[in-house]
Scaffold this motif. Structure first.
Motif, PDB file in Angstrom:
ATOM      1  N   ARG A 170       0.841  -1.199   0.000  1.00  0.00           N
ATOM      2  CA  ARG A 170       0.000   0.000   0.000  1.00  0.00           C
ATOM      3  C   ARG A 170       0.879   1.252   0.000  1.00  0.00           C
ATOM      4  NH1 ARG A 170      -5.299   1.188   1.328  1.00  0.00           N
ATOM      5  NH2 ARG A 170      -5.528   3.258   2.261  1.00  0.00           N
ATOM      6  N   GLN A 196      -8.368   8.381  -0.587  1.00  0.00           N
ATOM      7  CA  GLN A 196      -7.242   7.721   0.108  1.00  0.00           C
ATOM      8  C   GLN A 196      -6.139   8.713   0.461  1.00  0.00           C
ATOM      9  OE1 GLN A 196      -6.467   4.847  -3.059  1.00  0.00           O
ATOM     10  NE2 GLN A 196      -7.226   3.222  -1.713  1.00  0.00           N
ATOM     11  N   ASP A 222       3.812   2.757   5.882  1.00  0.00           N
ATOM     12  CA  ASP A 222       3.701   2.481   4.444  1.00  0.00           C
ATOM     13  C   ASP A 222       4.626   3.399   3.640  1.00  0.00           C
ATOM     14  OD1 ASP A 222       1.605   0.720   4.937  1.00  0.00           O
ATOM     15  OD2 ASP A 222       0.118   2.326   4.862  1.00  0.00           O
TER      16      ASP A 222
END
Ligand SMILES: Cc1ncc(COP(=O)(O)O)c(C=O)c1O
Length: 474
Positions: A170, A196, A222
């Motif tokens: 991700r 997002q 991430d």
């Protein structure tokens, strides 16, 4: 013969247009219906003489042209076109080079190489930065963030160009709450949806707050790209790049700067402090068609990671022949293959202005923006909403009584109707505003004063209730 006649005709028409630019109404008077009628009709059954086509096109189109290259066009962020760049664009069309590969146009490739190096020098970017010549800052943001996506996923052991995004680690994108919409557009194309994207708080001028970014970065591990901004499209404000770079370094995040017009502050010794830390960023994007005053379209992307940039963009096929001397292959750095040879006009701009000319252009526009704000501020019912740190001025009408949003909208309509200058509208902190961007090489003090007078006249008419709606205006 016909081609020469058409070019001669275009040159005459172009010269007349340029000569009329200072005094033409800034916004056209032709209606939508009139333009459709003038330009429309059935597809011609057969060939028409080229010069005749050019004359008819000019006659039909001119009443619908916005004088964006004129000195009192303050809409969006639109540079005029310095004379050498218009001439270079004409030659570019005559030469008609599909500047994808060296073999298609050695000159187009080399001119990009040279202009790219000059830009890196002018903007104080790392000497080995990679450069791409694209359509505009939207595509420059896209290209830079595609390089970011490549590099972040490569470090995570994933080859995104080969394996795509499905199943990939991700990726996180963090932006300031005042991010330009084109960065969101670029992220969307790269597989990171608007919902997002992590948005962090900004201050009253729209500058990203480093402490808010620090908190967002600490939230997850991430692979992350952070998109900062040099030059807010409304206020002109700059995110604190140096402080942001400290944070992104600590978190191994990619730092991208969207500097569609603000990046040119780096060319001015008076303004360079606004982009302190630029030499530390992973990528940045700007527009030559904004403050370098190159004709549309012309965007620029730079990265400090040539290998990632190239890996994200380059394609190969047997017929796309690469040259053994390993020159610059322009399509290695852009999302398109066949493309206009944009480097010629950028080269012409840099060569005609030189280092000091670019700095003067940027400084002069900022000085004129301050003059605009100072003149307008003398009117009791006008408020300037932003700190005028660059070339942007946000103007609001605050009447003694009544709705300030409606008064601002109406004053803007009257200014546009008078056609002495053109500016657009926007919203800032939930308030309607008129938005001024001074970005043209040919704008003078007198243009600012005439335009300020037009705005003040409109505001006074709104105050006194003397308004009536005309047709044909946006
Ligand atoms: C801050 C910023 N980023 C990106 C863009 C998009 O640039 P373009 O429309 O040239 O692609 C703009 C346009 O005004 C801008 O102001």
């Amino acid at each position: 013969m016909a081609e020469e006649d058409a070019l001669g005709r275009a040159l005459d028409l172009g010269r007349d247009y340029i000569a009329s630019r200072r005094e033409r109404p800034v916004w056209p008077s032709a209606t939508l219906t009139a333009l459709r009628d003038a330009l429309g009709g059935a597809l011609p059954a057969g060939p028409i003489d080229a010069a005749e086509v050019i004359t008819a096109l000019s006659r039909a189109a001119e009443p619908g042209l916005v004088t964006t290259t004129g000195p009192r066009y303050f809409g969006f962020v639109t540079g005029g076109a310095v004379p050498a760049t218009v001439a270079a664009e004409w030659l570019t069309a005559v030469w008609d080079q599909p500047a994808a590969l060296y073999v298609m146009s050695p000159a187009a490739s080399v001119v990009e190489e040279i202009a790219g190096a000059w830009l890196i020098d002018l903007l104080g970017l790392p000497a080995d930065a990679s450069v791409g010549f694209v359509t505009g800052c939207h595509m420059a943001n896209f290209t830079a963030l595609a390089a970011a996506r490549h590099e972040l996923l490569r470090r995570a052991g994933w080859d995104v160009e080969a394996d795509g995004l499905q199943g990939a680690p991700r990726l996180r994108a963090i932006v300031g709450d005042e991010v330009h919409v084109s960065v969101i557009g670029a992220l969307r194309l790269l597989g990171i949806g608007a919902r997002q994207v992590v948005r962090v708080a900004v201050d009253d001028q729209g500058r990203m707050k480093p402490e808010a970014l620090a908190a967002a970065l600490a939230e997850a591990q991430d692979p992350t790209m952070v998109c900062a901004q040099a030059g807010n499209v409304n206020s002109g404000a700059f995110d604190p790049i140096d402080a942001i770079a400290d944070l992104t370094n600590r978190h191994h995040a990619w730092l991208h700067v969207d500097g569609a017009f603000g990046l040119w502050a780096a060319a001015s010794s008076a303004l360079r402090q606004h982009v302190r830390g630029l030499e530390r960023v992973d990528s940045c994007a700007t527009d030559a068609h904004k403050w370098l005053n190159v004709p549309y379209d012309s965007g620029l992307v730079f990265t400090a990671h040539p290998a990632a940039h190239r890996a994200a963009m380059s394609l190969s096929a047997a017929y796309l022949t690469r040259s053994p001397e390993e020159p610059r292959e322009p399509m290695d750095w852009t999302p398109e293959s066949s493309r206009r040879a944009r480097g010629f006009a950028v080269y012409a701009a840099l060569r005609t202005l030189g280092r000091s000319g670019v700095a003067d252009l940027v400084d002069r526009c900022c000085r004129l923006a301050r003059r605009f704000a100072a003149r307008l501020q003398q009117e009791p019912t006008i408020r300037i909403l932003n700190e005028v740190v660059l070339n942007q001025v946000l103007v609001r009408v605050v009447p003694q009584a009544g709705d300030a949003d409606a008064a601002t909208r109406e004053a803007l309509r009257l200014v546009q109707e008078e056609r002495i200058c053109w500016l657009g509208g926007s919203r800032w902190h939930g308030m309607e505003a008129m938005r001024i961007s001074v970005s043209n090489w040919s704008t003078t003090e007198d243009d600012i004063d005439r335009s300020a007078d037009s705005i003040i006249r409109a505001v006074r008419r709104v105050q006194s209730g003397q308004t009536s709606r005309a047709s044909g205006m946006p």
